[in-house]
Motif scaffolding. Structure first.
Motif, PDB file in Angstrom:
ATOM      1  N   TRP A  44       0.813  -1.207   0.000  1.00  0.00           N
ATOM      2  CA  TRP A  44       0.000   0.000   0.000  1.00  0.00           C
ATOM      3  C   TRP A  44       0.846   1.257   0.000  1.00  0.00           C
ATOM      4  N   VAL A  45       1.991   1.204   0.625  1.00  0.00           N
ATOM      5  CA  VAL A  45       2.921   2.341   0.582  1.00  0.00           C
ATOM      6  C   VAL A  45       3.312   2.662  -0.852  1.00  0.00           C
ATOM      7  N   MET A  46       3.614   1.629  -1.617  1.00  0.00           N
ATOM      8  CA  MET A  46       4.038   1.848  -3.002  1.00  0.00           C
ATOM      9  C   MET A  46       2.916   2.466  -3.841  1.00  0.00           C
ATOM     10  N   TRP A  47       1.694   2.021  -3.620  1.00  0.00           N
ATOM     11  CA  TRP A  47       0.585   2.563  -4.405  1.00  0.00           C
ATOM     12  C   TRP A  47       0.281   4.019  -4.045  1.00  0.00           C
ATOM     13  N   VAL A  48       0.306   4.334  -2.764  1.00  0.00           N
ATOM     14  CA  VAL A  48       0.074   5.732  -2.353  1.00  0.00           C
ATOM     15  C   VAL A  48       1.180   6.629  -2.901  1.00  0.00           C
ATOM     16  N   SER A  49       2.425   6.145  -2.847  1.00  0.00           N
ATOM     17  CA  SER A  49       3.551   6.919  -3.381  1.00  0.00           C
ATOM     18  C   SER A  49       3.384   7.132  -4.886  1.00  0.00           C
ATOM     19  N   TRP A  50       2.937   6.097  -5.582  1.00  0.00           N
ATOM     20  CA  TRP A  50       2.751   6.172  -7.032  1.00  0.00           C
ATOM     21  C   TRP A  50       1.734   7.256  -7.390  1.00  0.00           C
ATOM     22  N   ILE A  51       0.619   7.306  -6.660  1.00  0.00           N
ATOM     23  CA  ILE A  51      -0.423   8.297  -6.936  1.00  0.00           C
ATOM     24  C   ILE A  51       0.083   9.711  -6.650  1.00  0.00           C
ATOM     25  N   CYS A  52       0.725   9.893  -5.508  1.00  0.00           N
ATOM     26  CA  CYS A  52       1.245  11.228  -5.144  1.00  0.00           C
ATOM     27  C   CYS A  52       2.260  11.717  -6.167  1.00  0.00           C
ATOM     28  N   LEU A  53       3.192  10.842  -6.552  1.00  0.00           N
ATOM     29  CA  LEU A  53       4.242  11.243  -7.490  1.00  0.00           C
ATOM     30  C   LEU A  53       3.679  11.513  -8.886  1.00  0.00           C
ATOM     31  N   PHE A  54       2.614  10.808  -9.261  1.00  0.00           N
ATOM     32  CA  PHE A  54       1.962  11.078 -10.547  1.00  0.00           C
ATOM     33  C   PHE A  54       1.436  12.512 -10.583  1.00  0.00           C
ATOM     34  N   LEU A  55       0.778  12.932  -9.499  1.00  0.00           N
ATOM     35  CA  LEU A  55       0.229  14.286  -9.447  1.00  0.00           C
ATOM     36  C   LEU A  55       1.334  15.332  -9.325  1.00  0.00           C
ATOM     37  N   LEU A  56       2.371  15.028  -8.547  1.00  0.00           N
ATOM     38  CA  LEU A  56       3.469  15.968  -8.368  1.00  0.00           C
ATOM     39  C   LEU A  56       4.302  16.140  -9.636  1.00  0.00           C
ATOM     40  N   SER A  57       4.240  15.180 -10.538  1.00  0.00           N
ATOM     41  CA  SER A  57       5.058  15.225 -11.757  1.00  0.00           C
ATOM     42  C   SER A  57       4.596  16.279 -12.753  1.00  0.00           C
ATOM     43  N   TYR A  58       3.329  16.682 -12.658  1.00  0.00           N
ATOM     44  CA  TYR A  58       2.810  17.629 -13.644  1.00  0.00           C
ATOM     45  C   TYR A  58       3.433  19.010 -13.443  1.00  0.00           C
ATOM     46  N   PRO A  59       4.079  19.547 -14.479  1.00  0.00           N
ATOM     47  CA  PRO A  59       4.640  20.904 -14.366  1.00  0.00           C
ATOM     48  C   PRO A  59       3.540  21.952 -14.500  1.00  0.00           C
ATOM     49  N   GLN A  60       3.864  23.178 -14.155  1.00  0.00           N
ATOM     50  CA  GLN A  60       2.941  24.290 -14.377  1.00  0.00           C
ATOM     51  C   GLN A  60       2.831  24.516 -15.893  1.00  0.00           C
ATOM     52  N   PHE A  61       1.615  24.515 -16.436  1.00  0.00           N
ATOM     53  CA  PHE A  61       1.502  24.770 -17.875  1.00  0.00           C
ATOM     54  C   PHE A  61       0.152  25.401 -18.216  1.00  0.00           C
ATOM     55  N   ASP A  62       0.132  26.100 -19.363  1.00  0.00           N
ATOM     56  CA  ASP A  62      -1.082  26.720 -19.890  1.00  0.00           C
ATOM     57  C   ASP A  62      -1.457  26.033 -21.199  1.00  0.00           C
ATOM     58  N   PHE A  63      -2.756  25.905 -21.453  1.00  0.00           N
ATOM     59  CA  PHE A  63      -3.182  25.414 -22.763  1.00  0.00           C
ATOM     60  C   PHE A  63      -4.380  26.227 -23.239  1.00  0.00           C
ATOM     61  N   THR A  64      -4.450  26.377 -24.535  1.00  0.00           N
ATOM     62  CA  THR A  64      -5.480  27.219 -25.154  1.00  0.00           C
ATOM     63  C   THR A  64      -6.433  26.348 -25.963  1.00  0.00           C
ATOM     64  N   VAL A  65      -7.733  26.559 -25.777  1.00  0.00           N
ATOM     65  CA  VAL A  65      -8.750  25.821 -26.532  1.00  0.00           C
ATOM     66  C   VAL A  65      -9.672  26.803 -27.246  1.00  0.00           C
ATOM     67  N   THR A  66     -10.273  26.315 -28.315  1.00  0.00           N
ATOM     68  CA  THR A  66     -11.237  27.125 -29.061  1.00  0.00           C
ATOM     69  C   THR A  66     -12.631  26.907 -28.484  1.00  0.00           C
TER      70      THR A  66
END
Length: 418
Positions: free
Chosen positions: A277-299
């Protein structure tokens, strides 16, 4: 003094000693920031600077574990701590980059204290309480958080050179307290007819290699992120060093003090269930933490619209807090595996596994810096950690999970068999 009181005394002063050792081991996580500015270091050079104490603290773990089995934890721990005092004090007088690297190697000896104290403490307790005892001792990892409270205040008030001078005095005082209140039991030592080579044969065991992999995440990742987080907050969110250190402690503190709870959970549910369970919780946290700050534009119906996605400082800190808790439980559960499977030579095996964890703590900050210099993306550190956790999850699934339930009595029975 009866055995129970001696055991409690040993546990308390050993935990204090380990806390101070870990505080000093993590010193560059704070003072490295003004040193980086003073010397004009890039991210890779900063990563190497913070990692140098971790290298020696890792490499000495195996011999220290063996010497603890043979000579007893009291004498080995006292000599180890005393030997670091001159190097800690000399750090205040370093001026060139190579000075810091070389002195950092000697300061790093303090990190070897874990593989001394773990078997030393464990042998004072019965097997059904060893997980808890090792968890309490391992809570000394919270020295990383103590460093984040003390060092920034000293840096702001007196400059970074005051930190090693104060830390040298603290270490000297700790040596004296440890020697006065610790005890020695000759029956805890491995018989003298056991050779070093016999003890090291455990390296051929594939289970030891697997535990090394687990520990390189829960301990190596903890060390690396503890060293990296203060400058991450400063760079990513523009905080000053005191605010950055305070928020970084939200990861370091639970990652240390909650280890005792991880030991209790491992005693109750088994090392396998907790680690999974430690590995799974770590996996989820690190997945979210991996996302950099970014902007995207849609029509849209009303034309172009830009959206921003990224973690603010509050969400980031909350995820780091959860990750710290997971790592705390994982550090205890890995050593529960060891106490179950290798009760006869805990010192040697804990030294080997500790070496792997320490080497993870050495390599990761350097890779964090190299990735940052190459990509310019600060969250690349978490992307790397995310990939490493994947390796452990896959390995654990194929060697353990396919053969047992994740929770329940069968899981506990499995973990006790190893």
């Amino acid at each position: 003094m009866d055995k129970n009181r001696q055991a409690l005394s040993v546990l308390i002063v050993s935990t204090l000693a380990f806390t101070m050792c870990f505080m000093i081991w993590m010193m560059f996580g704070v003072i490295g920031i003004p040193i980086k500015k003073q010397l004009g270091l890039n991210a890779t050079e900063f990563g190497l600077l913070t990692a140098m104490p971790v290298l020696t603290g890792s490499l000495v773990r195996v011999p220290l574990g063996i010497w603890t089995d043979r000579y007893g934890g009291r004498i080995v721990m006292a000599i180890l701590m005393a030997s670091t005092v001159p190097a800690i004090f000399l750090m205040a007088y370093a001026s060139e980059y190579w000075h810091f690297l070389v002195i950092g190697l000697f300061v790093g000896l303090a990190g070897g204290s874990f593989s001394v104290g773990t078997p030393y403490v464990a042998r004072w307790y019965p097997k059904n309480r060893q997980g808890f005892a090792m968890g309490v001792y391992g809570a000394g990892n919270s020295g990383a958080a103590v460093n984040k409270f003390i060092a920034p205040a000293l840096v702001v008030a007196f400059g970074w050179t005051m930190v090693p001078q104060v830390y040298a005095a603290i270490m000297l005082g700790t040596v004296i307290i440890f020697w006065l209140f610790s005890h020695s039991d000759p029956t805890h030592r491995v018989p003298s007819n056991v050779k070093f080579t016999d003890q090291l044969k455990a390296l051929k065991d594939p289970k030891v290699l697997k535990y090394c992999q687990y520990y390189s995440i829960v301990f190596g990742g903890y060390v690396a992120l503890s060293l990296w987080m203060v400058q991450y907050y400063v760079g990513e969110y523009g905080l000053d060093i005191r605010a950055a250190a305070l928020l970084a402690a939200c990861f370091s503190l639970p990652g240390g003090v909650l280890r005792a709870i991880g030991g209790w959970l491992s005693d109750k549910y088994g090392a396998h269930s907790v680690t999974w369970w430690v590995m799974w919780v770590s996996w989820i946290c690190l997945f979210l933490l991996s996302y950099p700050q970014f902007d995207f534009t849609v029509t849209t119906l009303n034309g172009l619209r830009t959206f921003h996605i990224g973690l603010n400082v509050h969400a980031f800190t909350a995820l780091m807090f959860v990750l710290g808790i997971a790592f705390a439980f994982g550090k205890a559960s890995v050593f529960k595996y060891i106490s179950d499977d290798y009760s006869g030579n805990i010192g040697t095996i804990s030294g080997i596994v500790g070496l792997a964890g320490g080497l993870g703590g050495f390599v990761l900050p350097i890779l964090f810096g190299a990735l940052l210099d190459y990509t310019g993306i600060r969250s690349s550190a978490f992307m790397l950690m995310y990939g490493v956790v994947w390796v452990s999850l896959i390995w654990m699934y194929w060697t353990e999970v396919r053969r047992t339930e994740v929770m329940g009595p069968q899981a506990t029975a499995f973990s006790l068999k190893g």
